[in-house]
Design a protein around this motif. Structure first.
Motif, PDB file in Angstrom:
ATOM      1  N   LEU A  97      23.473  39.929 -18.865  1.00  0.00           N
ATOM      2  CA  LEU A  97      22.728  41.049 -19.430  1.00  0.00           C
ATOM      3  C   LEU A  97      22.549  40.766 -20.910  1.00  0.00           C
ATOM      4  O   LEU A  97      23.524  40.504 -21.614  1.00  0.00           O
ATOM      5  CB  LEU A  97      23.475  42.372 -19.246  1.00  0.00           C
ATOM      6  CG  LEU A  97      23.851  42.801 -17.833  1.00  0.00           C
ATOM      7  CD1 LEU A  97      24.590  44.136 -17.874  1.00  0.00           C
ATOM      8  CD2 LEU A  97      22.640  42.898 -16.940  1.00  0.00           C
ATOM      9  N   GLN A  98      21.310  40.803 -21.370  1.00  0.00           N
ATOM     10  CA  GLN A  98      21.022  40.667 -22.795  1.00  0.00           C
ATOM     11  C   GLN A  98      20.505  42.018 -23.262  1.00  0.00           C
ATOM     12  O   GLN A  98      19.500  42.514 -22.752  1.00  0.00           O
ATOM     13  CB  GLN A  98      19.989  39.576 -23.043  1.00  0.00           C
ATOM     14  CG  GLN A  98      20.504  38.197 -22.716  1.00  0.00           C
ATOM     15  CD  GLN A  98      19.499  37.120 -23.061  1.00  0.00           C
ATOM     16  OE1 GLN A  98      18.319  37.380 -23.254  1.00  0.00           O
ATOM     17  NE2 GLN A  98      19.969  35.897 -23.149  1.00  0.00           N
ATOM     18  N   VAL A  99      21.208  42.604 -24.230  1.00  0.00           N
ATOM     19  CA  VAL A  99      20.932  43.967 -24.666  1.00  0.00           C
ATOM     20  C   VAL A  99      20.318  43.963 -26.062  1.00  0.00           C
ATOM     21  O   VAL A  99      20.857  43.358 -26.984  1.00  0.00           O
ATOM     22  CB  VAL A  99      22.228  44.796 -24.662  1.00  0.00           C
ATOM     23  CG1 VAL A  99      21.944  46.227 -25.114  1.00  0.00           C
ATOM     24  CG2 VAL A  99      22.876  44.777 -23.286  1.00  0.00           C
ATOM     25  N   SER A 100      19.207  44.674 -26.196  1.00  0.00           N
ATOM     26  CA  SER A 100      18.537  44.832 -27.483  1.00  0.00           C
ATOM     27  C   SER A 100      18.553  46.315 -27.859  1.00  0.00           C
ATOM     28  O   SER A 100      18.054  47.155 -27.102  1.00  0.00           O
ATOM     29  CB  SER A 100      17.091  44.336 -27.390  1.00  0.00           C
ATOM     30  OG  SER A 100      16.387  44.632 -28.581  1.00  0.00           O
ATOM     31  N   LEU A 101      19.163  46.610 -29.011  1.00  0.00           N
ATOM     32  CA  LEU A 101      19.217  47.972 -29.536  1.00  0.00           C
ATOM     33  C   LEU A 101      18.642  47.971 -30.955  1.00  0.00           C
ATOM     34  O   LEU A 101      19.381  48.009 -31.938  1.00  0.00           O
ATOM     35  CB  LEU A 101      20.658  48.505 -29.532  1.00  0.00           C
ATOM     36  CG  LEU A 101      21.330  48.614 -28.161  1.00  0.00           C
ATOM     37  CD1 LEU A 101      22.791  49.024 -28.312  1.00  0.00           C
ATOM     38  CD2 LEU A 101      20.587  49.589 -27.285  1.00  0.00           C
ATOM     39  N   PRO A 102      17.309  47.917 -31.052  1.00  0.00           N
ATOM     40  CA  PRO A 102      16.672  47.845 -32.377  1.00  0.00           C
ATOM     41  C   PRO A 102      17.058  49.009 -33.277  1.00  0.00           C
ATOM     42  O   PRO A 102      17.140  50.151 -32.830  1.00  0.00           O
ATOM     43  CB  PRO A 102      15.171  47.902 -32.052  1.00  0.00           C
ATOM     44  CG  PRO A 102      15.067  47.505 -30.629  1.00  0.00           C
ATOM     45  CD  PRO A 102      16.344  47.955 -29.979  1.00  0.00           C
ATOM     46  N   GLY A 103      17.326  48.681 -34.540  1.00  0.00           N
ATOM     47  CA  GLY A 103      17.641  49.707 -35.522  1.00  0.00           C
ATOM     48  C   GLY A 103      19.094  50.141 -35.542  1.00  0.00           C
ATOM     49  O   GLY A 103      19.488  50.959 -36.367  1.00  0.00           O
ATOM     50  N   ILE A 104      19.914  49.592 -34.659  1.00  0.00           N
ATOM     51  CA  ILE A 104      21.343  49.937 -34.643  1.00  0.00           C
ATOM     52  C   ILE A 104      22.131  48.746 -35.178  1.00  0.00           C
ATOM     53  O   ILE A 104      21.905  47.605 -34.760  1.00  0.00           O
ATOM     54  CB  ILE A 104      21.818  50.326 -33.225  1.00  0.00           C
ATOM     55  CG1 ILE A 104      21.123  51.623 -32.801  1.00  0.00           C
ATOM     56  CG2 ILE A 104      23.331  50.475 -33.171  1.00  0.00           C
ATOM     57  CD1 ILE A 104      21.573  52.178 -31.470  1.00  0.00           C
ATOM     58  N   GLY A 128      35.397  41.757 -11.830  1.00  0.00           N
ATOM     59  CA  GLY A 128      36.376  40.978 -11.080  1.00  0.00           C
ATOM     60  C   GLY A 128      35.802  40.351  -9.818  1.00  0.00           C
ATOM     61  O   GLY A 128      36.501  39.605  -9.145  1.00  0.00           O
ATOM     62  N   ASN A 129      34.540  40.654  -9.508  1.00  0.00           N
ATOM     63  CA  ASN A 129      33.930  40.122  -8.293  1.00  0.00           C
ATOM     64  C   ASN A 129      32.904  39.035  -8.555  1.00  0.00           C
ATOM     65  O   ASN A 129      32.711  38.164  -7.718  1.00  0.00           O
ATOM     66  CB  ASN A 129      33.257  41.256  -7.505  1.00  0.00           C
ATOM     67  CG  ASN A 129      34.258  42.269  -7.011  1.00  0.00           C
ATOM     68  OD1 ASN A 129      35.261  41.917  -6.423  1.00  0.00           O
ATOM     69  ND2 ASN A 129      33.993  43.527  -7.280  1.00  0.00           N
ATOM     70  N   ILE A 130      32.222  39.117  -9.697  1.00  0.00           N
ATOM     71  CA  ILE A 130      31.249  38.097 -10.061  1.00  0.00           C
ATOM     72  C   ILE A 130      31.396  37.809 -11.551  1.00  0.00           C
ATOM     73  O   ILE A 130      31.891  38.624 -12.316  1.00  0.00           O
ATOM     74  CB  ILE A 130      29.792  38.511  -9.734  1.00  0.00           C
ATOM     75  CG1 ILE A 130      29.305  39.635 -10.646  1.00  0.00           C
ATOM     76  CG2 ILE A 130      29.634  38.881  -8.277  1.00  0.00           C
ATOM     77  CD1 ILE A 130      27.805  39.936 -10.517  1.00  0.00           C
ATOM     78  N   ASP A 131      30.945  36.620 -11.951  1.00  0.00           N
ATOM     79  CA  ASP A 131      30.931  36.278 -13.379  1.00  0.00           C
ATOM     80  C   ASP A 131      29.805  37.053 -14.046  1.00  0.00           C
ATOM     81  O   ASP A 131      28.666  37.066 -13.558  1.00  0.00           O
ATOM     82  CB  ASP A 131      30.719  34.776 -13.581  1.00  0.00           C
ATOM     83  CG  ASP A 131      31.925  33.957 -13.165  1.00  0.00           C
ATOM     84  OD1 ASP A 131      33.043  34.498 -13.173  1.00  0.00           O
ATOM     85  OD2 ASP A 131      31.747  32.781 -12.824  1.00  0.00           O
ATOM     86  N   VAL A 132      30.126  37.696 -15.173  1.00  0.00           N
ATOM     87  CA  VAL A 132      29.153  38.500 -15.914  1.00  0.00           C
ATOM     88  C   VAL A 132      29.276  38.148 -17.391  1.00  0.00           C
ATOM     89  O   VAL A 132      30.374  38.118 -17.943  1.00  0.00           O
ATOM     90  CB  VAL A 132      29.421  40.019 -15.727  1.00  0.00           C
ATOM     91  CG1 VAL A 132      28.455  40.845 -16.567  1.00  0.00           C
ATOM     92  CG2 VAL A 132      29.327  40.400 -14.262  1.00  0.00           C
ATOM     93  N   ALA A 133      28.134  37.910 -18.029  1.00  0.00           N
ATOM     94  CA  ALA A 133      28.090  37.710 -19.468  1.00  0.00           C
ATOM     95  C   ALA A 133      27.133  38.746 -20.068  1.00  0.00           C
ATOM     96  O   ALA A 133      26.007  38.892 -19.584  1.00  0.00           O
ATOM     97  CB  ALA A 133      27.593  36.304 -19.803  1.00  0.00           C
ATOM     98  N   ILE A 134      27.606  39.475 -21.069  1.00  0.00           N
ATOM     99  CA  ILE A 134      26.778  40.485 -21.726  1.00  0.00           C
ATOM    100  C   ILE A 134      26.672  40.117 -23.199  1.00  0.00           C
ATOM    101  O   ILE A 134      27.687  39.906 -23.864  1.00  0.00           O
ATOM    102  CB  ILE A 134      27.361  41.898 -21.552  1.00  0.00           C
ATOM    103  CG1 ILE A 134      27.478  42.233 -20.061  1.00  0.00           C
ATOM    104  CG2 ILE A 134      26.481  42.920 -22.266  1.00  0.00           C
ATOM    105  CD1 ILE A 134      28.082  43.572 -19.770  1.00  0.00           C
ATOM    106  N   THR A 135      25.434  40.051 -23.684  1.00  0.00           N
ATOM    107  CA  THR A 135      25.172  39.636 -25.052  1.00  0.00           C
ATOM    108  C   THR A 135      24.294  40.661 -25.748  1.00  0.00           C
ATOM    109  O   THR A 135      23.316  41.135 -25.176  1.00  0.00           O
ATOM    110  CB  THR A 135      24.424  38.282 -25.053  1.00  0.00           C
ATOM    111  OG1 THR A 135      25.143  37.350 -24.274  1.00  0.00           O
ATOM    112  CG2 THR A 135      24.274  37.747 -26.466  1.00  0.00           C
ATOM    113  N   VAL A 136      24.656  41.002 -26.985  1.00  0.00           N
ATOM    114  CA  VAL A 136      23.794  41.828 -27.829  1.00  0.00           C
ATOM    115  C   VAL A 136      22.873  40.878 -28.570  1.00  0.00           C
ATOM    116  O   VAL A 136      23.340  39.946 -29.230  1.00  0.00           O
ATOM    117  CB  VAL A 136      24.616  42.673 -28.820  1.00  0.00           C
ATOM    118  CG1 VAL A 136      23.690  43.446 -29.759  1.00  0.00           C
ATOM    119  CG2 VAL A 136      25.538  43.630 -28.090  1.00  0.00           C
ATOM    120  N   ILE A 137      21.573  41.103 -28.445  1.00  0.00           N
ATOM    121  CA  ILE A 137      20.618  40.212 -29.122  1.00  0.00           C
ATOM    122  C   ILE A 137      19.912  40.935 -30.248  1.00  0.00           C
ATOM    123  O   ILE A 137      19.937  42.141 -30.340  1.00  0.00           O
ATOM    124  CB  ILE A 137      19.579  39.613 -28.141  1.00  0.00           C
ATOM    125  CG1 ILE A 137      18.831  40.719 -27.402  1.00  0.00           C
ATOM    126  CG2 ILE A 137      20.267  38.686 -27.179  1.00  0.00           C
ATOM    127  CD1 ILE A 137      17.670  40.227 -26.580  1.00  0.00           C
TER     128      ILE A 137
END
Length: 137
Positions: A97-104, A128-137
């Protein structure tokens, strides 16, 4: 602690990855096609990515409100769900998941994302069931 069901989504699918699916209220009516095929339709990985990203934005909205903030209208979650094969261990999913929160502010955005990942039902279901990577862009 009592549990309260807030909503039940009901779908009916025939034909598997080459079939179709519809909801009981007919709001969803889609053709399915295997990933990468030229056939018209979507696939379970795309549907999962869409559902998770929508739910994640809802979780971030809730967290932002708890922090006295308003999530920007152009907040975006780009979700990628991979279907893989590990040989004898079989098929698996992994996600980014790549998350964009403009202005924050980036540190505040990171806090929102981390807390949302703890509360989002899709995040809980996959933890715990799948590999997950979360990035703030």
């Amino acid at each position: 602690m009592s549990k309260k069901i807030l909503y039940t989504g009901k779908t009916f699918t025939t034909g598997g990855r080459s079939g179709q699916s519809h909801s009981d209220d007919k709001r969803l009516d889609i053709k399915l096609a295997p990933p990468g095929s030229p056939a018209a339709g979507t696939n379970p990985e795309q549907l999962f990515a869409a559902g998770w990203s929508a739910c994640f934005i809802g979780a971030m909205t809730h967290v932002a409100q708890e922090l006295g903030l308003k999530l920007p209208a152009d907040a975006e979650v780009a979700a990628e769900v991979d279907l893989g094969n590990a040989g004898e261990q079989g098929y698996f999913l992994q996600a980014r998941l790549q998350v964009s929160l403009p202005g924050i502010d980036r540190d505040v955005a990171q806090t929102i994302v981390e807390r949302a990942h703890q509360t989002c039902p899709y995040s809980k279901a996959t933890r715990g069931n799948i590999d997950v990577a979360i990035t703030v862009i």
